[in-house]
Scaffold this motif. Structure first.
Motif, PDB file in Angstrom:
ATOM      1  N   ALA A  75       0.839  -1.202   0.000  1.00 44.33           N
ATOM      2  CA  ALA A  75       0.000   0.000   0.000  1.00 44.33           C
ATOM      3  C   ALA A  75       0.876   1.255   0.000  1.00 44.33           C
ATOM      4  N   GLU A  76       1.940   1.234   0.813  1.00 37.73           N
ATOM      5  CA  GLU A  76       2.857   2.384   0.843  1.00 37.73           C
ATOM      6  C   GLU A  76       3.522   2.584  -0.519  1.00 37.73           C
ATOM      7  N   TRP A  77       3.901   1.498  -1.175  1.00 36.73           N
ATOM      8  CA  TRP A  77       4.494   1.609  -2.504  1.00 36.73           C
ATOM      9  C   TRP A  77       3.497   2.257  -3.465  1.00 36.73           C
ATOM     10  N   ILE A  88      -5.620   2.459  -1.238  1.00 35.00           N
ATOM     11  CA  ILE A  88      -6.785   2.288  -0.353  1.00 35.00           C
ATOM     12  C   ILE A  88      -7.280   0.846  -0.397  1.00 35.00           C
ATOM     13  N   LYS A  89      -7.389   0.280  -1.586  1.00 38.96           N
ATOM     14  CA  LYS A  89      -7.829  -1.119  -1.715  1.00 38.96           C
ATOM     15  C   LYS A  89      -6.886  -2.054  -0.971  1.00 38.96           C
ATOM     16  N   THR A  90      -5.584  -1.798  -1.106  1.00 36.46           N
ATOM     17  CA  THR A  90      -4.605  -2.663  -0.453  1.00 36.46           C
ATOM     18  C   THR A  90      -4.648  -2.497   1.057  1.00 36.46           C
ATOM     19  N   PHE A  91      -4.758  -1.255   1.542  1.00 42.40           N
ATOM     20  CA  PHE A  91      -4.905  -1.043   2.983  1.00 42.40           C
ATOM     21  C   PHE A  91      -6.139  -1.778   3.502  1.00 42.40           C
ATOM     22  N   ASP A  92      -7.269  -1.660   2.784  1.00 43.26           N
ATOM     23  CA  ASP A  92      -8.515  -2.294   3.234  1.00 43.26           C
ATOM     24  C   ASP A  92      -8.425  -3.821   3.181  1.00 43.26           C
ATOM     25  N   THR A  93      -7.820  -4.353   2.118  1.00 43.26           N
ATOM     26  CA  THR A  93      -7.636  -5.812   2.016  1.00 43.26           C
ATOM     27  C   THR A  93      -6.759  -6.310   3.156  1.00 43.26           C
ATOM     28  N   THR A  94      -5.694  -5.594   3.416  1.00 44.61           N
ATOM     29  CA  THR A  94      -4.776  -5.988   4.493  1.00 44.61           C
ATOM     30  C   THR A  94      -5.482  -5.938   5.840  1.00 44.61           C
ATOM     31  N   ASP A  95      -6.278  -4.903   6.059  1.00 46.93           N
ATOM     32  CA  ASP A  95      -7.039  -4.808   7.297  1.00 46.93           C
ATOM     33  C   ASP A  95      -7.967  -6.016   7.455  1.00 46.93           C
ATOM     34  N   SER A  96      -8.645  -6.378   6.383  1.00 47.58           N
ATOM     35  CA  SER A  96      -9.537  -7.545   6.421  1.00 47.58           C
ATOM     36  C   SER A  96      -8.772  -8.826   6.734  1.00 47.58           C
ATOM     37  N   LEU A  97      -7.577  -8.953   6.171  1.00 44.45           N
ATOM     38  CA  LEU A  97      -6.766 -10.147   6.436  1.00 44.45           C
ATOM     39  C   LEU A  97      -6.315 -10.201   7.891  1.00 44.45           C
ATOM     40  N   PHE A  98      -5.919  -9.063   8.460  1.00 44.60           N
ATOM     41  CA  PHE A  98      -5.556  -9.050   9.879  1.00 44.60           C
ATOM     42  C   PHE A  98      -6.730  -9.537  10.726  1.00 44.60           C
ATOM     43  N   HIS A  99      -7.929  -9.113  10.372  1.00 44.40           N
ATOM     44  CA  HIS A  99      -9.114  -9.549  11.119  1.00 44.40           C
ATOM     45  C   HIS A  99      -9.408 -11.031  10.875  1.00 44.40           C
ATOM     46  N   ALA A 100      -9.343 -11.453   9.618  1.00 40.33           N
ATOM     47  CA  ALA A 100      -9.663 -12.840   9.279  1.00 40.33           C
ATOM     48  C   ALA A 100      -8.730 -13.830   9.965  1.00 40.33           C
ATOM     49  N   TYR A 101      -7.476 -13.453  10.128  1.00 42.20           N
ATOM     50  CA  TYR A 101      -6.497 -14.339  10.756  1.00 42.20           C
ATOM     51  C   TYR A 101      -6.310 -14.035  12.243  1.00 42.20           C
ATOM     52  N   ARG A 110      -1.085  -2.625  14.494  1.00 41.71           N
ATOM     53  CA  ARG A 110      -1.131  -1.240  14.973  1.00 41.71           C
ATOM     54  C   ARG A 110      -0.349  -0.319  14.032  1.00 41.71           C
ATOM     55  N   THR A 111       0.793  -0.793  13.538  1.00 39.54           N
ATOM     56  CA  THR A 111       1.566  -0.021  12.567  1.00 39.54           C
ATOM     57  C   THR A 111       0.770   0.162  11.283  1.00 39.54           C
ATOM     58  N   HIS A 112       0.098  -0.898  10.856  1.00 41.17           N
ATOM     59  CA  HIS A 112      -0.739  -0.833   9.654  1.00 41.17           C
ATOM     60  C   HIS A 112      -1.792   0.274   9.787  1.00 41.17           C
ATOM     61  N   LEU A 113      -2.487   0.300  10.917  1.00 41.69           N
ATOM     62  CA  LEU A 113      -3.542   1.299  11.109  1.00 41.69           C
ATOM     63  C   LEU A 113      -2.975   2.716  11.151  1.00 41.69           C
ATOM     64  N   LEU A 114      -1.863   2.885  11.826  1.00 36.19           N
ATOM     65  CA  LEU A 114      -1.261   4.217  11.908  1.00 36.19           C
ATOM     66  C   LEU A 114      -0.779   4.677  10.527  1.00 36.19           C
TER      67      LEU A 114
END
Length: 195
Positions: A75-77, A88-101, A110-114
């Motif tokens: 997402a940063e790249w 935005i799509k990558t941030f949201d997908t990653t957020d969903s994966l953190f929750h799913a796992y 926490r770093t991801h959210l910040l």
């Protein structure tokens, strides 16, 4: 004489011939891609991070916080190359994966959210940033034993929230959050520490 770029390219080549789990391969590729971005090899970093992210999203095995951190790096790249909608799509997908796992109690999350919140603020999306910061606060509230890392993250949360409120013209909330951030940093590092 070998350059850093050459060493990273050689490392990617060596990975193709090395037996390892897909998750470990994704983490290593994510690290290499992040370094490539930092040294200005942005185009090659995109390929490397895209490959790493594909491994993460295609893997049916157990993920780790480090492997999901690849999503934050990708997402940063996307931000660096100006592809904000993909970021935005990558941030949201990653957020969903953190929750799913069930990895929302990790420093990587926490770093991801910040990082996501900072991206949103840089793009004038202050309300959405506040939503992400509320997620971060909820994640920090779940931590049983506060460490320096969690206290530092909470200070960063207050600082980011203060900046968002300031940009929304809500100066009282901005000041209250910025003051909390400063007090917490002083508690952690001492009054004269430059951090």
């Amino acid at each position: 004489q070998i350059t850093v770029k050459d060493a990273l390219d050689n490392g990617i080549q060596d990975l193709q011939n090395t037996a390892m789990t897909p998750i470990n391969r994704a983490v290593i590729l994510g690290t290499i891609g992040s370094i490539q971005t930092n040294i200005g090899n942005v185009e090659r970093a995109g390929t490397t991070l895209s490959n790493a992210m594909s491994i993460v999203t295609d893997s049916l095995g157990q993920q780790t916080a480090k492997s999901l951190g690849v999503g934050t790096e990708f997402a940063e790249w996307n931000t660096v190359v100006g592809n904000n909608e993909q970021a935005i799509k990558t941030f949201d997908t990653t957020d969903s994966l953190f929750h799913a796992y069930n990895l929302t109690d990790t420093p990587k999350y926490r770093t991801h959210l910040l990082t996501y919140s900072d991206f949103l603020q840089e793009n004038g999306r202050y309300e959405k940033s506040l939503v992400v910061l509320n997620q971060l606060e909820n994640a920090l509230d779940e931590v049983r034993n506060a460490t320096q890392e969690t206290r530092d993250a909470r200070s960063d949360l207050y600082n980011s929230r203060g900046r968002a409120y300031k940009n929304l013209g809500q100066n009282q909330q901005a000041l209250a959050n910025l003051d909390r951030a400063l007090k917490l940093k002083e508690d952690i590092y001492g009054q004269n520490n430059p951090k």
